[in-house]
Design a protein around this motif. Sequence first.
Motif, short mmCIF file in Angstrom:
data_model
loop_
_atom_site.label_atom_id
_atom_site.label_comp_id
_atom_site.label_asym_id
_atom_site.label_seq_id
_atom_site.Cartn_x
_atom_site.Cartn_y
_atom_site.Cartn_z
N TRP A 44 0.82 -1.21 0.00
CA TRP A 44 0.00 0.00 0.00
C TRP A 44 0.86 1.27 0.00
O TRP A 44 0.45 2.30 -0.53
CB TRP A 44 -0.93 -0.02 1.20
N SER A 45 2.06 1.19 0.55
CA SER A 45 2.94 2.37 0.56
C SER A 45 3.38 2.76 -0.85
O SER A 45 3.73 3.92 -1.10
CB SER A 45 4.18 2.10 1.43
N THR B 112 -4.69 7.48 -2.39
CA THR B 112 -3.86 7.92 -1.28
C THR B 112 -4.45 9.18 -0.64
O THR B 112 -4.75 10.16 -1.32
CB THR B 112 -2.42 8.21 -1.77
N GLY B 113 -4.61 9.15 0.67
CA GLY B 113 -5.10 10.31 1.42
C GLY B 113 -6.59 10.51 1.36
O GLY B 113 -7.09 11.52 1.88
N ARG C 178 1.11 -8.21 4.76
CA ARG C 178 2.24 -7.58 4.08
C ARG C 178 1.83 -6.27 3.41
O ARG C 178 2.55 -5.74 2.56
CB ARG C 178 2.83 -8.53 3.05
N ALA C 179 0.62 -5.76 3.78
CA ALA C 179 0.11 -4.48 3.29
C ALA C 179 -0.16 -4.51 1.79
O ALA C 179 -0.02 -3.49 1.10
CB ALA C 179 1.06 -3.34 3.64
N GLN C 180 -0.58 -5.67 1.27
CA GLN C 180 -0.97 -5.79 -0.14
C GLN C 180 -2.49 -5.72 -0.24
O GLN C 180 -3.21 -6.39 0.50
CB GLN C 180 -0.45 -7.09 -0.73
N SER C 181 -2.98 -4.89 -1.17
CA SER C 181 -4.42 -4.63 -1.28
C SER C 181 -5.14 -5.76 -2.01
O SER C 181 -4.60 -6.35 -2.95
CB SER C 181 -4.63 -3.31 -2.01
N TYR D 277 0.56 2.38 -9.21
CA TYR D 277 1.57 2.50 -8.14
C TYR D 277 2.73 3.34 -8.65
O TYR D 277 2.78 3.71 -9.83
CB TYR D 277 2.05 1.10 -7.71
N ASN D 278 3.66 3.63 -7.77
CA ASN D 278 4.80 4.45 -8.14
C ASN D 278 5.63 3.73 -9.21
O ASN D 278 6.20 2.68 -8.97
CB ASN D 278 5.69 4.73 -6.93
#
Length: 301
Positions: free
Chosen positions: A58-59, A81-82, A100-103, A124-125
């Motif tokens: 997610w980051s 995001t936000g 593991r913060a995976q959506s 994603y980035n």
Amino acid sequence: MRNMMLIFATVFLLVPAAWSLEPGTNQSTTVTSSTYVITNLMFNSGSDVNLSCSDRTWSETLYVIWNMTLRDRICQVSLSTGEKVRDSCNDGKSLRNTSRAQSYLHIPNISAADVGVYNCNFVYNGGKKDCKINVAITVAPRLSAWLERGDKMVAVCKAEGGRPAANISWSHGRDPLSQETPETAETPETDGSITVESRLQLDEGTDPENLTCAFRHPSWDQEKTLGVKLRKVYFPWRHILTGVVVSGLLLGFAIFALKKILMLRRSHQRDSSPSKSPTIEEVEEVEPYASYVQRENSIYN
């Protein structure tokens, strides 16, 4: 996996570069690589399902959008995001993260209403991934088997309301039948399920004692078998007795009502008839005895 029954096909398409626009903003993001994936998945009805489009954390995620074209509606679940989650489905679907913060998209208690096409746009980035997932469900059929006696004996095996259609085969003891090919018919139901009925005409002298039919369906790990027996015929004593009692009560009520109506009519006629005047008898006038004797004596005079 027990819930995921079948994966038909997965197709990957790589696109070198693309532009994307973040939802709710006028800011565009340059994407250096793009992937398009098509997958067909099938799940057991009533199970909880998790659909994933990317293994990015997610980051790293800028936004994720799930557009769903379902059987009777179109809806969306998205998150950037936000911002807060946007949900136009309102049926329990939600965006969640793994440890593991995976959506991923969570579908609780999947049913026929959740069947359809799920398009995911995951940005994603430094990249983008688009997924198209065709979601279907399996529904276990209801099984039955019986014998029909007429001019000829016919064995029948039936799998009702299955999704997809069940497969039916016959055997006599441990050996498959070598006689006439059974007649099998598939009937689509209004809910999208399919009913399969297989009818096997038995040769004269065939002993149906060890005759069985086997059912195979994606919902089960192993096939299921049923022996073919004559259907028991139950005489509906309870229904007949209930009908006799109800008919007797209705007849008694009708007779009582008819008597009541006749009594009321007679009473009304008696009250409305004209009253008769009392009969007056004519009384002959009798003279006194003395006067009578006197008249008799006047003859002699």
